[in-house]
Write an enzyme that holds these catalytic residues in place. Sequence first.
Site, PDB file in Angstrom:
ATOM      1  N   LEU A   8       0.743  -1.170   0.227  1.00  0.00           N
ATOM      2  CA  LEU A   8       0.105   0.147   0.043  1.00  0.00           C
ATOM      3  C   LEU A   8       0.753   1.088   0.319  1.00  0.00           C
ATOM      4  O   LEU A   8       2.084   1.073   0.401  1.00  0.00           O
ATOM      5  CB  LEU A   8      -0.673   0.098   1.266  1.00  0.00           C
ATOM      6  CG  LEU A   8      -2.104   0.817   1.382  1.00  0.00           C
ATOM      7  CD1 LEU A   8      -2.986   0.308   0.712  1.00  0.00           C
ATOM      8  CD2 LEU A   8      -2.547   0.903   3.159  1.00  0.00           C
ATOM      9  N   HIS A   9       0.473   2.359  -1.200  1.00  0.00           N
ATOM     10  CA  HIS A   9       1.362   3.564  -0.556  1.00  0.00           C
ATOM     11  C   HIS A   9       0.680   4.553   0.946  1.00  0.00           C
ATOM     12  O   HIS A   9      -0.260   4.018   1.207  1.00  0.00           O
ATOM     13  CB  HIS A   9       0.921   4.335  -1.429  1.00  0.00           C
ATOM     14  CG  HIS A   9       1.787   6.144  -1.903  1.00  0.00           C
ATOM     15  ND1 HIS A   9       1.972   7.185  -0.543  1.00  0.00           N
ATOM     16  CD2 HIS A   9       2.176   6.021  -2.607  1.00  0.00           C
ATOM     17  CE1 HIS A   9       2.275   8.069  -0.746  1.00  0.00           C
ATOM     18  NE2 HIS A   9       3.041   7.112  -2.271  1.00  0.00           N
ATOM     19  N   PRO A  10       1.365   5.140   1.840  1.00  0.00           N
ATOM     20  CA  PRO A  10       1.432   5.032   2.985  1.00  0.00           C
ATOM     21  C   PRO A  10       0.323   6.172   2.917  1.00  0.00           C
ATOM     22  O   PRO A  10      -0.475   6.120   3.953  1.00  0.00           O
ATOM     23  CB  PRO A  10       2.813   6.028   3.522  1.00  0.00           C
ATOM     24  CG  PRO A  10       3.725   4.703   2.547  1.00  0.00           C
ATOM     25  CD  PRO A  10       3.027   4.659   1.000  1.00  0.00           C
ATOM     26  N   ALA A  20      -2.581   5.717   1.875  1.00  0.00           N
ATOM     27  CA  ALA A  20      -3.911   5.838   1.537  1.00  0.00           C
ATOM     28  C   ALA A  20      -3.894   4.383   3.095  1.00  0.00           C
ATOM     29  O   ALA A  20      -5.166   3.468   2.967  1.00  0.00           O
ATOM     30  CB  ALA A  20      -3.447   4.067   0.453  1.00  0.00           C
TER      31      ALA A  20
END
Lengths: 308, 308, 365, 365
Positions: free
Chosen positions: C239-241, C243
Amino acid sequence: MTDTLLINVRQEAAPNALDPQAASWHLQMPAGDGSPELHLGLQGGTGLDRPRHWIHLGTRAHAAPELGLHHRQTMLMLGSNLTGAIELTGLAAPALLAAEAERQQALLDAAVLLLGWMAHQQPANLGLTVFGALPGLRDERGQSPFWAALGQHFAGMTPAQAAQRLGAHWADDLAPLLPRHPVMLSLLPAGAQAVVSQVAPAASRLAQQLVMQGLASGRHVDLVDAGPVHEAPLASLLARRGAAQRHLQALPAEAAEPLSRWWCWAPARGVLLRAEGRLADDGRLQLPSGALATLGAQLDEAFWSAPG
Amino acid sequence: MTDTLLINVRQEAAPNALDPQAASWHLQMPAGDGSPELHLGLQGGTGLDRPRHWIHLGTRAHAAPELGLHHRQTMLMLGSNLTGAIELTGLAAPALLAAEAERQQALLDAAVLLLGWMAHQQPANLGLTVFGALPGLRDERGQSPFWAALGQHFAGMTPAQAAQRLGAHWADDLAPLLPRHPVMLSLLPAGAQAVVSQVAPAASRLAQQLVMQGLASGRHVDLVDAGPVHEAPLASLLARRGAAQRHLQALPAEAAEPLSRWWCWAPARGVLLRAEGRLADDGRLQLPSGALATLGAQLDEAFWSAPG
Amino acid sequence: MTLPALDDPARYLMRPARSDDLDALERFAVASAHGITTLPADRAALADRLARSQHAFASADDASGEEIYLFVLEDLALGRVVGTSGITASAGFGGQFYAFRNEVIVHGNAALGLSNRMHTLHLCHDLTGVTLLTSFYIEPAYEHTLAPQLLSRGRLLFIAEFVERFSERVAAESPGLADDTGHCPFWNAVGRQFFDMDYPVAEKLAGGRSKSFIAALMPPAPIYVAVLPKAAQWAIGQLHPVAELPFSILQDEGFDADTWVDVFDAGPIVEARLATLHSVARARHLSSAEGRHAGQEGEAADGRPRLCLISSPHRDRFRAMLGRVGETAAHLPTALARQIDLGPGALARVAPMSLNALTRGGRHD
Amino acid sequence: MTLPALDDPARYLMRPARSDDLDALERFAVASAHGITTLPADRAALADRLARSQHAFASADDASGEEIYLFVLEDLALGRVVGTSGITASAGFGGQFYAFRNEVIVHGNAALGLSNRMHTLHLCHDLTGVTLLTSFYIEPAYEHTLAPQLLSRGRLLFIAEFVERFSERVAAESPGLADDTGHCPFWNAVGRQFFDMDYPVAEKLAGGRSKSFIAALMPPAPIYVAVLPKAAQWAIGQLHPVAELPFSILQDEGFDADTWVDVFDAGPIVEARLATLHSVARARHLSSAEGRHAGQEGEAADGRPRLCLISSPHRDRFRAMLGRVGETAAHLPTALARQIDLGPGALARVAPMSLNALTRGGRHD
């Protein structure tokens, strides 16, 4: 010069901007003795401008020794393996299919000589493949059992409907709808399996001529009718004949028999000529003076030549 | 007969009960002039007894004209496409790799002549492929970047470990563990991509000789080191040379130059001989009487022969 | 005047986006380079999307699947819009919705007793036609309040209320690993082989084209993860941080994140059957207590009060709020019913918030 | 003496198979050429399987996944065994469990606006490790009674009771279309290409080898259904008539039949998460009423009596029966508790039978 044969060769503008090296040649064998004019093309850079598709015939072999089972499956794989290759075009022209074997052979022979010259000029091209596709076996109504068994399920159209709707390139336009995963040949109906790599009766003699020129079939087939693609590495065609650059000289009038046939190629004149001559002991090719005039031969100019 | 060359040919028992037609021949070129003995094998029915595997290099071409994108991807596909083909074996033997070009060429030339004869004897074999695999490019420690990038992930063993655990056929034994789906070459690390179809430096001259004989590379590579498989349709090899059945006669003592080299094959004696001779006007091949004796030539017996 | 605390549940209202929310939406789109992958940072495109959403909320026509719905969250105390979220009725409408499916392939040589298990990514369109949760954004100041819980989960009650307009399966994409310059390890290893362009460019192209053009360029064969560079392998399902918050809310709801990843950046795609999601499964229908005797609203009869998500059954006047409702209450307290504009005889959907949601919502306040 | 009617629920008892059930098992195996694909019609092999089952029931060792469990159904009125059913703890234990997954592939030429949707079968081992329901057989005379309901569903309560020994996912194979001579349209079109043998022969080979040897012979590429002969296409997912009864019971439980089919005959493979199955989801725990005041067992306090599936929590002494229990009963009636040998303090699992089950069980009686 009764046995002299002349083929006119025209280099056409390379239609493919992506690969200016892509050669495009047109060979024309004039009409004669009641036989019609014949044509053959050499088109380089296949599929570089718009994707072309063929079906590759691959083999999967598996063994389960503990069950005593050995299996080989032919896999049909849609792909573009011949992209960048040189295509022999015009093979399906009725005039060529109907021509006498001798004239078919001479035209193919000339094309192969020309290919050898191209390879000699551009050794980087030695890795290229040369191929030509022949019409496949259809039923008595002209329908392809292969398309009915495979393409039809995916494209939902007959070839006639597709051609009407999409035009000349319909098969390559429909390719994205065809199986993207390999298909086992053995799953198709027997009637479709039977025509894979089989040539139409009208083209069977030309198929034999291609094999004799070293272009074998069996690796790829057409995606519509599974007709055979005859192909060979350009390197094998170059190696095939005693072709070389040779200096020419006039055949002495008193020359003893036997003479043999020789091809000679004059790029400047766009002429491929076959005449009776002989190889002199010094390696020069002796041809009738009329042939030399046709070729525009200059003293000490070397010409690409080979036994014909 | 200073320029006479003798190659001993032995037909071996077909090891493959599945295909009694599968030819197995052994060619031996005796030592001479400080050069060691050289060997080459012709082994038919490849992979019919136990599956063999190679990686086929296929092309997928796609275009998305609306995005201005044209793509060609090379796909690595593990399969058994060369099953049933005739293999040139022994190509990786150090003596052959190190041999003088002239001796390499002569041995390959002899093998191709023999293949042509086999095709002539059994026209049904014309559809067969002839191939030979050469060692691929490895790093300075002898490791294969290709195996490290592909096979290693699937087999979990180095080639050395696999050979120790599974024996000589380890690569084919491990094949069922390798990718069953096509792999895009472009996904592999650059170092692995760079060696695909590249030959080991020690084998580069032999690779050129194979190309000159019409066996081109580029369709298949070895599954361990991605070394090139050189291959040609048997039909193209048959077509390649002016080979034919010819009657022999002794070269007249007073024969004028020029003479040229000819191969001649005596199946009964298992001898392939190359000698200086000439083609007489009546089509008979004139060879030195010593050569005729070696061949065991009888009056009016035809021998398979070709320019050498 | 003292404002209520940011974690006062009564402070927030979720409702359909209106024309006059365009400025706020533009602000959100600009502020969230990574957080919102489906809101274009372009005013004209946003206005178009807003108009489509308004049509979807208002139209009585049968749903075609083409609809998108945009919501905003109001901070009632400040009278301003502080977040947005959306729903796409049918993923890949009119074409396909592409994703990679994680799959394990086993190869083996039974005779030798050798086998392996290889992680592969299969290009698929399993998720074509599912309903997508999209466009989530909340202003940073509200991240640790209950506001994002309402803004995200309120969509599920809306879908449950109008099931005939949606799929029974719901999914949501989350951005995968990429740095601020758009450098994306998975893209560099995989996507770039097909599209000679940087990830942000391809992402933008795809945004406008529902990714279906990908089919023509990507090969059908599964990708063996083991042959990819390590950085690309590690990025799969990561996950992108930015999100993390919206992703955690969906996880709490019961969404599953193991099966699919994005074809571009390999970010996780969560999916679930609507009926199994907590807010949907636990929701009750309550009518307003208005007009009842006061005793029927009494705390004793209604059981212990619990913080609940409450939504109205009106499509174009949809409202969702947070409020306390007794565990066994037979009716919705009048004040709450008025706030969501619940008409007489209408039934509100009332779903107790999970303990996780409460902990998460309040953990920093 | 008058026997109770065949549809008297109290007449049947489900329990682990014992050594002295071997004759009955052999009778069932012989009688059911198609119905039982996993019971070998060979006494020695049956005895071996029975021994494995007894070990699995009795052993206190941690489960390895290799276990199989065989149950029988007793007709208490006649004192004889009239059916059997089984559980395989982990499908494909030690190897893979192969199946075809139904999948739709979309091909298209976006530029021309052409596309199609092709049904394909993907060889997969998605179901490796799931718990399999196996070996179901009931004597024909009992097919239309409640007996098969007990015999099939009782397994689910057993699995729910000993979850640590099983997967959270449960599946079951059903035989596909084939005639009495073993002629199977799907096999003839597909399997025969790899195995030069008749279907019954291959089926027997596979039975003993957990199908994993198939991997070596079947190609990894999906099979496009459209290219198969029509008879083979029609057979995909079709049930052999003999399997209709056990299949319908599983459907009533909530099993899904759309995703996988058998690699040999394309018969449907049903699958579900254990927790979602009706008998598991609706089950309550009740202790015996023994020792309580009579009033506590009274019908009034216990609500309306419903026909329930009742099982004991003992592994090697496992018992399942049918009986009437009040809807809101706090305890299990003493008589039932005794019948399933429920010890003091032990909790029985009690699951109300679905209306479908009752209708089906009684429809011909």
